[in-house]
Design an enzyme around this catalytic site. Structure first.
Site, PDB file in Angstrom:
ATOM      1  N   HIS A 153       0.824  -1.206   0.000  1.00 19.97           N
ATOM      2  CA  HIS A 153       0.000   0.000   0.000  1.00 19.97           C
ATOM      3  C   HIS A 153       0.860   1.259   0.000  1.00 19.97           C
ATOM      4  O   HIS A 153       2.050   1.213   0.327  1.00 19.97           O
ATOM      5  CB  HIS A 153      -0.890   0.021   1.250  1.00 19.97           C
ATOM      6  CG  HIS A 153      -0.080   0.036   2.511  1.00 19.97           C
ATOM      7  ND1 HIS A 153       0.479  -1.120   3.032  1.00 19.97           N
ATOM      8  CD2 HIS A 153       0.311   1.045   3.340  1.00 19.97           C
ATOM      9  CE1 HIS A 153       1.167  -0.819   4.116  1.00 19.97           C
ATOM     10  NE2 HIS A 153       1.092   0.493   4.330  1.00 19.97           N
ATOM     11  N   HIS A 157       5.266   6.568  -1.046  1.00 23.31           N
ATOM     12  CA  HIS A 157       6.071   5.364  -1.268  1.00 23.31           C
ATOM     13  C   HIS A 157       5.267   4.111  -0.981  1.00 23.31           C
ATOM     14  O   HIS A 157       4.245   4.162  -0.278  1.00 23.31           O
ATOM     15  CB  HIS A 157       7.309   5.395  -0.364  1.00 23.31           C
ATOM     16  CG  HIS A 157       6.985   5.259   1.089  1.00 23.31           C
ATOM     17  ND1 HIS A 157       6.558   6.323   1.871  1.00 23.31           N
ATOM     18  CD2 HIS A 157       6.998   4.181   1.914  1.00 23.31           C
ATOM     19  CE1 HIS A 157       6.334   5.899   3.099  1.00 23.31           C
ATOM     20  NE2 HIS A 157       6.593   4.616   3.155  1.00 23.31           N
TER      21      HIS A 157
END
Lengths: 171, 171
Positions: B34, B115
């Site tokens: 995620h 990220h």
């Protein structure tokens, strides 16, 4: 892609289920505790838009309802699975039927028995032992269900939520 | 309850991330791959309705956008974390800001660097070795993001999706 449809109950009930799953459920790390509304099925990723439209219509037509867990039970000897039995209600039956009709019609492997699995792939002795102990325990619990989720399976066997659907709501 | 907000990228990108996470990420079994939009925060379960209303408004105001992964990077020496770096876009910055404002304002531990983590809690040598190899690899990838999820954490540390929010859509 491999999809499935499930209800995730409250954190409270998931925590209770996990306290058993940690020891007894071979799929403990694959998916949070859940009630399966539609078994895993294959669908082309390009059709997910249509599938979601269908499911939105289903969600709109069914109102939030009470989920009642009332005992431990087992699918033994069909499979060595132990579960929390969920009271069958008109809403659950309707949801299951509508999510297995039209473009989502698939051959059903089993009759629909609403449940939250807490143990599976146990050997015969362990299944019998664990179920023998659990069936004496009182696990009565009620809560309101107002949503369910469409999930897809990753290559490592785990499931990710694609979309949640609110019951009785126009999406 | 402990909540968090994240984007789950496509199955394809999640599978790529998991191929690394399986070996290098201590939280591999806690959550699918995620991009965190909002770090874990505590909120009273009774306030979740208000929180969801706030998030729905945020989702409506931001259009679907392109997520671009363009290299591996590391937070070393702050933490021994390796990640897929995601191009910072106006939409990501806006989402992050709006999901950390108003009733969702919380002190930020770190600056927002979009990220997808693929390794964490590595020891210094392993972090350096793995990152040394990965930074030579080409992982350029683009896809459209049209949703994100509000999650909550169970007692065992895993996360369950509470609700998905479609970008640019009236919920």
């Amino acid at each position: 892609m491999r999809y499935g449809i499930a209800i995730f109950p409250s954190k409270k009930l998931q925590d209770v289920a996990n306290s058993y799953r940690k020891r007894y459920d071979s799929r403990y790390s694959m998916i949070p505790p859940h009630l399966t509304l539609k078994e895993a099925f294959e669908a082309d990723e390009g059709n997910v838009g249509e599938i979601v439209s269908h499911i939105r219509n289903v969600a709109k037509e069914v109102s939030p309802f009470t989920l009642e867990v009332y005992k431990f039970s087992s699918f033994y000897p069909v499979t060595n699975t132990i579960y929390m039995k969920v009271r069958d209600t008109a809403e659950l039956t309707t949801l299951h039927e509508k999510l297995n009709s039209g473009m989502l019609q698939h051959e059903l492997k089993y009759q629909f028995i609403p449940h939250i699995t807490i143990g599976q792939d146990l050997d015969n002795d362990e299944c019998s032992d664990v179920y023998g102990r659990l069936k004496l325990e009182d696990i009565r619990h009620e809560e309101t269900v107002d949503r369910f989720s469409l999930l897809y399976q990753l290559e490592n066997g785990t499931w990710t939520a694609y979309e949640t659907f609110l019951l009785g709501r126009d999406h």
